[in-house]
Structure formats: C-alpha cells, structure tokens
Design a protein around this motif. Sequence first.
Motif, PDB file in Angstrom:
ATOM      1  N   GLU A 189       0.825  -1.215   0.000  1.00  0.00           N
ATOM      2  CA  GLU A 189       0.000   0.000   0.000  1.00  0.00           C
ATOM      3  C   GLU A 189       0.858   1.263   0.000  1.00  0.00           C
ATOM      4  OE1 GLU A 189      -3.029   0.176  -0.555  1.00  0.00           O
ATOM      5  OE2 GLU A 189      -4.065  -1.629   0.173  1.00  0.00           O
ATOM      6  N   ALA A 190       2.080   1.157   0.500  1.00  0.00           N
ATOM      7  CA  ALA A 190       2.983   2.319   0.545  1.00  0.00           C
ATOM      8  C   ALA A 190       4.380   1.903   0.109  1.00  0.00           C
ATOM      9  CB  ALA A 190       2.999   2.911   1.946  1.00  0.00           C
ATOM     10  N   PRO A 191       4.539   1.435  -1.142  1.00  0.00           N
ATOM     11  CA  PRO A 191       5.852   0.939  -1.583  1.00  0.00           C
ATOM     12  C   PRO A 191       6.935   2.006  -1.564  1.00  0.00           C
ATOM     13  CG  PRO A 191       4.361   1.188  -3.447  1.00  0.00           C
ATOM     14  CD  PRO A 191       3.533   1.371  -2.220  1.00  0.00           C
ATOM     15  N   ASP A 192       6.578   3.271  -1.759  1.00  0.00           N
ATOM     16  CA  ASP A 192       7.582   4.327  -1.758  1.00  0.00           C
ATOM     17  C   ASP A 192       8.209   4.518  -0.379  1.00  0.00           C
ATOM     18  OD1 ASP A 192       5.008   5.169  -0.951  1.00  0.00           O
ATOM     19  OD2 ASP A 192       5.540   7.275  -1.258  1.00  0.00           O
ATOM     20  N   LEU A 193       7.511   4.068   0.659  1.00  0.00           N
ATOM     21  CA  LEU A 193       8.019   4.210   2.022  1.00  0.00           C
ATOM     22  C   LEU A 193       8.610   2.919   2.576  1.00  0.00           C
ATOM     23  CD1 LEU A 193       5.097   6.271   3.608  1.00  0.00           C
ATOM     24  CD2 LEU A 193       7.263   7.142   2.704  1.00  0.00           C
ATOM     25  N   LEU A 194       8.068   1.762   2.148  1.00  0.00           N
ATOM     26  CA  LEU A 194       8.401   0.501   2.814  1.00  0.00           C
ATOM     27  C   LEU A 194       9.113  -0.509   1.926  1.00  0.00           C
ATOM     28  CD1 LEU A 194       5.109   0.085   4.894  1.00  0.00           C
ATOM     29  CD2 LEU A 194       7.314   1.008   5.639  1.00  0.00           C
ATOM     30  N   LEU A 195       9.363  -0.185   0.665  1.00  0.00           N
ATOM     31  CA  LEU A 195      10.138  -1.054  -0.208  1.00  0.00           C
ATOM     32  C   LEU A 195      11.390  -0.303  -0.669  1.00  0.00           C
ATOM     33  CD1 LEU A 195       7.360  -2.759  -2.397  1.00  0.00           C
ATOM     34  CD2 LEU A 195       8.506  -3.664  -0.372  1.00  0.00           C
ATOM     35  N   ALA A 196      12.456  -1.029  -0.910  1.00  0.00           N
ATOM     36  CA  ALA A 196      13.729  -0.402  -1.272  1.00  0.00           C
ATOM     37  C   ALA A 196      13.888  -0.246  -2.775  1.00  0.00           C
ATOM     38  CB  ALA A 196      14.887  -1.212  -0.694  1.00  0.00           C
ATOM     39  N   THR A 197      13.959  -1.361  -3.518  1.00  0.00           N
ATOM     40  CA  THR A 197      14.144  -1.323  -4.968  1.00  0.00           C
ATOM     41  C   THR A 197      12.843  -1.008  -5.693  1.00  0.00           C
ATOM     42  OG1 THR A 197      15.883  -2.990  -4.753  1.00  0.00           O
ATOM     43  CG2 THR A 197      14.955  -2.651  -6.954  1.00  0.00           C
TER      44      THR A 197
ATOM     45  N   ASP B 299       8.441   2.266  -6.806  1.00  0.00           N
ATOM     46  CA  ASP B 299       7.401   2.763  -7.715  1.00  0.00           C
ATOM     47  C   ASP B 299       6.589   1.629  -8.345  1.00  0.00           C
ATOM     48  OD1 ASP B 299       9.543   1.823  -9.138  1.00  0.00           O
ATOM     49  OD2 ASP B 299       9.515   3.418 -10.657  1.00  0.00           O
ATOM     50  N   CYS B 300       6.553   0.454  -7.694  1.00  0.00           N
ATOM     51  CA  CYS B 300       5.773  -0.655  -8.258  1.00  0.00           C
ATOM     52  C   CYS B 300       4.287  -0.424  -8.050  1.00  0.00           C
ATOM     53  CB  CYS B 300       6.204  -1.982  -7.627  1.00  0.00           C
ATOM     54  SG  CYS B 300       5.597  -2.254  -5.951  1.00  0.00           S
ATOM     55  N   GLN B 301       3.482  -1.076  -8.882  1.00  0.00           N
ATOM     56  CA  GLN B 301       2.025  -0.974  -8.794  1.00  0.00           C
ATOM     57  C   GLN B 301       1.439  -2.373  -8.627  1.00  0.00           C
ATOM     58  OE1 GLN B 301       1.259   1.055 -12.532  1.00  0.00           O
ATOM     59  NE2 GLN B 301       1.188   3.032 -11.495  1.00  0.00           N
ATOM     60  N   PRO B 302       0.927  -2.717  -7.447  1.00  0.00           N
ATOM     61  CA  PRO B 302       0.349  -4.047  -7.243  1.00  0.00           C
ATOM     62  C   PRO B 302      -1.001  -4.191  -7.926  1.00  0.00           C
ATOM     63  CG  PRO B 302       0.071  -2.719  -5.277  1.00  0.00           C
ATOM     64  CD  PRO B 302       0.916  -1.906  -6.212  1.00  0.00           C
ATOM     65  N   ARG B 303      -1.293  -5.404  -8.378  1.00  0.00           N
ATOM     66  CA  ARG B 303      -2.615  -5.678  -8.951  1.00  0.00           C
ATOM     67  C   ARG B 303      -3.647  -5.652  -7.840  1.00  0.00           C
ATOM     68  NH1 ARG B 303      -5.950 -10.024 -10.345  1.00  0.00           N
ATOM     69  NH2 ARG B 303      -4.530 -11.555  -9.418  1.00  0.00           N
ATOM     70  N   ARG B 304      -4.798  -5.090  -8.158  1.00  0.00           N
ATOM     71  CA  ARG B 304      -5.846  -4.933  -7.150  1.00  0.00           C
ATOM     72  C   ARG B 304      -7.127  -5.650  -7.571  1.00  0.00           C
ATOM     73  NH1 ARG B 304      -4.729  -1.257  -3.195  1.00  0.00           N
ATOM     74  NH2 ARG B 304      -2.810  -0.047  -3.495  1.00  0.00           N
ATOM     75  N   THR B 305      -7.941  -5.970  -6.590  1.00  0.00           N
ATOM     76  CA  THR B 305      -9.246  -6.557  -6.860  1.00  0.00           C
ATOM     77  C   THR B 305     -10.195  -5.464  -7.333  1.00  0.00           C
ATOM     78  OG1 THR B 305     -10.078  -6.176  -4.612  1.00  0.00           O
ATOM     79  CG2 THR B 305      -8.834  -8.215  -4.995  1.00  0.00           C
ATOM     80  N   ALA B 306     -11.384  -5.868  -7.750  1.00  0.00           N
ATOM     81  CA  ALA B 306     -12.368  -4.896  -8.216  1.00  0.00           C
ATOM     82  C   ALA B 306     -12.798  -3.944  -7.105  1.00  0.00           C
ATOM     83  CB  ALA B 306     -13.584  -5.623  -8.785  1.00  0.00           C
ATOM     84  N   THR B 307     -12.633  -4.350  -5.860  1.00  0.00           N
ATOM     85  CA  THR B 307     -13.000  -3.505  -4.730  1.00  0.00           C
ATOM     86  C   THR B 307     -11.840  -2.657  -4.220  1.00  0.00           C
ATOM     87  OG1 THR B 307     -12.557  -5.338  -3.219  1.00  0.00           O
ATOM     88  CG2 THR B 307     -14.820  -5.085  -3.989  1.00  0.00           C
TER      89      THR B 307
ATOM     90  N   GLU C 247       0.898  -9.986  -7.918  1.00  0.00           N
ATOM     91  CA  GLU C 247       1.384  -9.551  -9.228  1.00  0.00           C
ATOM     92  C   GLU C 247       1.563  -8.040  -9.199  1.00  0.00           C
ATOM     93  OE1 GLU C 247      -0.336  -9.191 -13.730  1.00  0.00           O
ATOM     94  OE2 GLU C 247      -0.691 -11.103 -12.688  1.00  0.00           O
ATOM     95  N   ILE C 248       2.712  -7.570  -9.663  1.00  0.00           N
ATOM     96  CA  ILE C 248       2.978  -6.141  -9.709  1.00  0.00           C
ATOM     97  C   ILE C 248       3.433  -5.751 -11.110  1.00  0.00           C
ATOM     98  CG2 ILE C 248       3.643  -6.062  -7.272  1.00  0.00           C
ATOM     99  CD1 ILE C 248       6.594  -5.804  -8.253  1.00  0.00           C
ATOM    100  N   ARG C 249       3.302  -4.471 -11.393  1.00  0.00           N
ATOM    101  CA  ARG C 249       3.917  -3.894 -12.584  1.00  0.00           C
ATOM    102  C   ARG C 249       5.054  -2.992 -12.120  1.00  0.00           C
ATOM    103  NH1 ARG C 249       1.863  -5.168 -17.314  1.00  0.00           N
ATOM    104  NH2 ARG C 249       3.360  -3.733 -18.263  1.00  0.00           N
ATOM    105  N   TRP C 250       6.195  -3.177 -12.776  1.00  0.00           N
ATOM    106  CA  TRP C 250       7.381  -2.401 -12.395  1.00  0.00           C
ATOM    107  C   TRP C 250       8.285  -2.269 -13.611  1.00  0.00           C
ATOM    108  CZ3 TRP C 250      12.649  -4.156 -11.130  1.00  0.00           C
ATOM    109  CH2 TRP C 250      13.430  -3.135 -10.565  1.00  0.00           C
ATOM    110  N   ASN C 251       8.705  -1.051 -13.888  1.00  0.00           N
ATOM    111  CA  ASN C 251       9.545  -0.765 -15.054  1.00  0.00           C
ATOM    112  C   ASN C 251       8.944  -1.307 -16.346  1.00  0.00           C
ATOM    113  OD1 ASN C 251      11.379   0.580 -13.495  1.00  0.00           O
ATOM    114  ND2 ASN C 251      12.942  -1.020 -13.520  1.00  0.00           N
ATOM    115  N   GLY C 252       7.621  -1.229 -16.454  1.00  0.00           N
ATOM    116  CA  GLY C 252       6.933  -1.619 -17.684  1.00  0.00           C
ATOM    117  C   GLY C 252       6.738  -3.113 -17.867  1.00  0.00           C
TER     118      GLY C 252
END
Length: 333
Positions: free
Chosen positions: A14-22, A25-33, A48-53
Amino acid sequence: MNIPTLYHFTEALEAPDLLLATLRDCQPRRTATGGIAMSRTSRFAEVEIRWNGARYLLCFPLSGAAIFSVEQTAAKLKYLQTELLTDYLLLRDEMIFTDDEGQPHHCDLILHRLPDGEPLNKCVWQYDAETLLRRVDELEQGLLQLDFHHNNLKAENLIVTPQGRLIPIRYHFARFGSGSDAEQFEALRRLIREEASAGMELHEPTAPAYRTRPEFTGHLFVGEMSDMLIRVEDEAGYGYVDTSNRTVIAPQFIWAADFREGRAEVQTAEGMGLIDKQGRYVIEPRYEIVDFNPYTGCTRLRREGLWALADYNGRIATEFTPRYIEEDEYIEV
C-alpha cells in the motif's frame, strides 16, 4: 516479535515508496473492490505487480526457511542465460516492517518476472493437442539440458506465450542437479490429451478458433473447480459455489484457497483458519499461517513466530515451538 506477517506485506504494498527499497514505484494488482490481489503457495504469499513496464510476481516468505530453500536457485538463475526460464531474483532487505514495539526491521523478498501469456490451466482447451504435446517435449528436453528440476510443474505454473512457447514460473521448489519432473510432465501430457481440442496451432499467428467453457456470472473472480467446489470473489469477499453456480459457502473471507481433500485455508481480519466443505471452522482463524497438506492430512500452524502441527480434524497435536515444521511432516496415528 521481529517476524513479518501478511499484514506487514500488505502494508508495504500500500505504501511501496516508504516501505520497499528497490520497488518503490511498483504498482500491485488490485481486486475490483480496490484491495491487494494476494494469493499464496505453501512457501510464499504473492502479488502480481507492474514495475519498469513489466509484470512480476512479488513473493513474500511465509517463514525464514522459505528464503533459505531458494537462495542457491536464485543465485544460479541470476547468471543463467536461457529463454526457458525467467528472472527470479532474491531482493535482500527489500521490505521494511515495524514490530510491536515500534522497532524497524527488514525482510527479504523474491521478484519473479512473468512472461506474457496465459497459464496453461486456463487456456489448454484453446489449442491443438499435438502442438501442445510437442511444446511439452521441447520444454522437458531443454530443462534436462540445463539440469534444472522445477519440482512443482503443474498447469498453473506453466505460461503459454503469444509465440506458443511454454515457460515455467514459480521456482520455489526448484533445484539444479536434484529432483525429477518426469511424473509431472506425464501428468501435463494426460491433461492436454483430455482437455485440448482442435484449434489454433501455436506456431501460426492466425485468428484463433476458441472453444469456451460455461461462464459463472455475477462474480468479481471465478477460480477453477476443485473438490467439486469453485472459489469465487464477490463484493463481500471470497466464498464458494457449486458447479451450477449456487452458493455453498457465502462470500465472507478476505482471501480463500481452493478446497483439497475437504479442507480449504481462509484468511479473515483476525487471522488464517481452515474450513470444511460446509464452511465450518476446523481450525479457528487466529493464526499467522495455516497450511494444510492434502497428502498427509495435517496442517502446519504459525502463531507469534512459533510452529505447531494439527491433524485432519484440527486437533493441535504438538507444542508450539520455534522449530520450523517441514511441509511433509505428519502426525503418527
């Protein structure tokens, strides 16, 4: 306790910019809700995440032993040049989490590149059986030449790419030089012979002639049939329907696994538990990890970092101790 939990993993996503190192800027896949679309295997929770395209599985270890078991595989894959396998990287100290006393700690994660395509179990009936069987033969020979043994090679762990290649994923049980995939390859061949029908040849980029399966409407997510029940997700959460799309266990869980031998792991706000096919708790949902083994009939439990083993009926048969319990351990009757 300085042991990370699924809650910490969700918090980091939920806060990758604060709690992940590398992967800041990743974007996790989310449910419809809007929730994090998380699943789990016996050793890792994954998103599943999207990162660097590109698409990846980000894998969170459900115990320290999970990381130990993949270190050598990840190290060798890092330098292996092959089109048969995808990147499988060990990210040291990637995730930051805070313990109950407010002290920060770090946790290793696995980053696994996903090839373009669909899992074989979701698209096998779209393709010509003979072509798929040739692709299976090619993959088997290629992995043997690499001396790579996947050790968990089932249809959901094989991706059919748009170019018609078969690429295995989830190397959590893989080894170089030890193991055998022979029985699993034979099981794949049986599946293909039973399920695949005449259709698009994998090597021909022409418009496919698809054969469809009946659709189960009214759900955000529909899984595969297992133990004659189908896992679904609705607005209220995960539940189960029968083969006629009739509700058997009402949607209510944050996450749920497929049924195997009459049991399914579920996640609630209070923790993980185990249910039977009537939706009754065999093991109450108050644990960090609940991992049922359909082959032994036993369930591994983790509570506050300590492990114990329960029998098929949910009776906790061992003391909770720091000793990690292996997946194939069982209770002598």
